[in-house]
Scaffold this motif. Structure first.
Motif, PDB file in Angstrom:
ATOM      1  N   ALA A   1       2.303   1.715  -3.418  1.00 13.54           N
ATOM      2  CA  ALA A   1       1.279   2.197  -4.338  1.00 13.54           C
ATOM      3  C   ALA A   1       1.017   3.691  -4.136  1.00 13.54           C
ATOM      4  N   VAL A   2       0.991   4.145  -2.896  1.00 16.50           N
ATOM      5  CA  VAL A   2       0.778   5.565  -2.619  1.00 16.50           C
ATOM      6  C   VAL A   2       1.945   6.392  -3.151  1.00 16.50           C
ATOM      7  N   ALA A   3       3.179   5.908  -2.969  1.00 20.07           N
ATOM      8  CA  ALA A   3       4.352   6.629  -3.469  1.00 20.07           C
ATOM      9  C   ALA A   3       4.323   6.719  -4.993  1.00 20.07           C
TER      10      ALA A   3
ATOM     11  N   TRP B   1       0.831  -1.205   0.000  1.00 19.73           N
ATOM     12  CA  TRP B   1       0.000   0.000   0.000  1.00 19.73           C
ATOM     13  C   TRP B   1       0.861   1.248   0.000  1.00 19.73           C
ATOM     14  N   TRP B   2       1.934   1.271   0.808  1.00 19.73           N
ATOM     15  CA  TRP B   2       2.816   2.434   0.839  1.00 19.73           C
ATOM     16  C   TRP B   2       3.520   2.633  -0.498  1.00 19.73           C
TER      17      TRP B   2
ATOM     18  N   LEU C   1       1.666   6.617  -6.922  1.00 15.39           N
ATOM     19  CA  LEU C   1       0.582   7.527  -7.278  1.00 15.39           C
ATOM     20  C   LEU C   1       1.020   8.979  -7.128  1.00 15.39           C
ATOM     21  N   ILE C   2       1.725   9.298  -6.051  1.00 13.66           N
ATOM     22  CA  ILE C   2       2.207  10.671  -5.850  1.00 13.66           C
ATOM     23  C   ILE C   2       3.195  11.059  -6.946  1.00 13.66           C
TER      24      ILE C   2
END
Length: 53
Positions: A28-30, A25-26, A32-33
């Motif tokens: 994926a968030v990175a 999840w982390w 996306l950013i």
């Protein structure tokens, strides 16, 4: 003794899977950013794509 070992092994597997999912999840968030930054900061004179593929 065997059921106790099986329960402990199952708990260890579930903890490991939960940790791996949290890491994913982390990641994926990175990504996306980074994608959003690249989308906003694209070159003005280019074709609109900031990536090569």
């Amino acid at each position: 003794m065997v059921p106790l070992l099986l329960v402990l092994l199952l708990a260890l597997l579930l903890f490991g899977a939960g940790f791996a999912v949290k890491i994913l999840w982390w990641v994926a968030v990175a990504v996306l950013i980074l994608w959003l930054i690249g989308f906003v900061a694209r070159p003005a004179g280019g074709s609109g794509r900031w990536y090569r593929w």
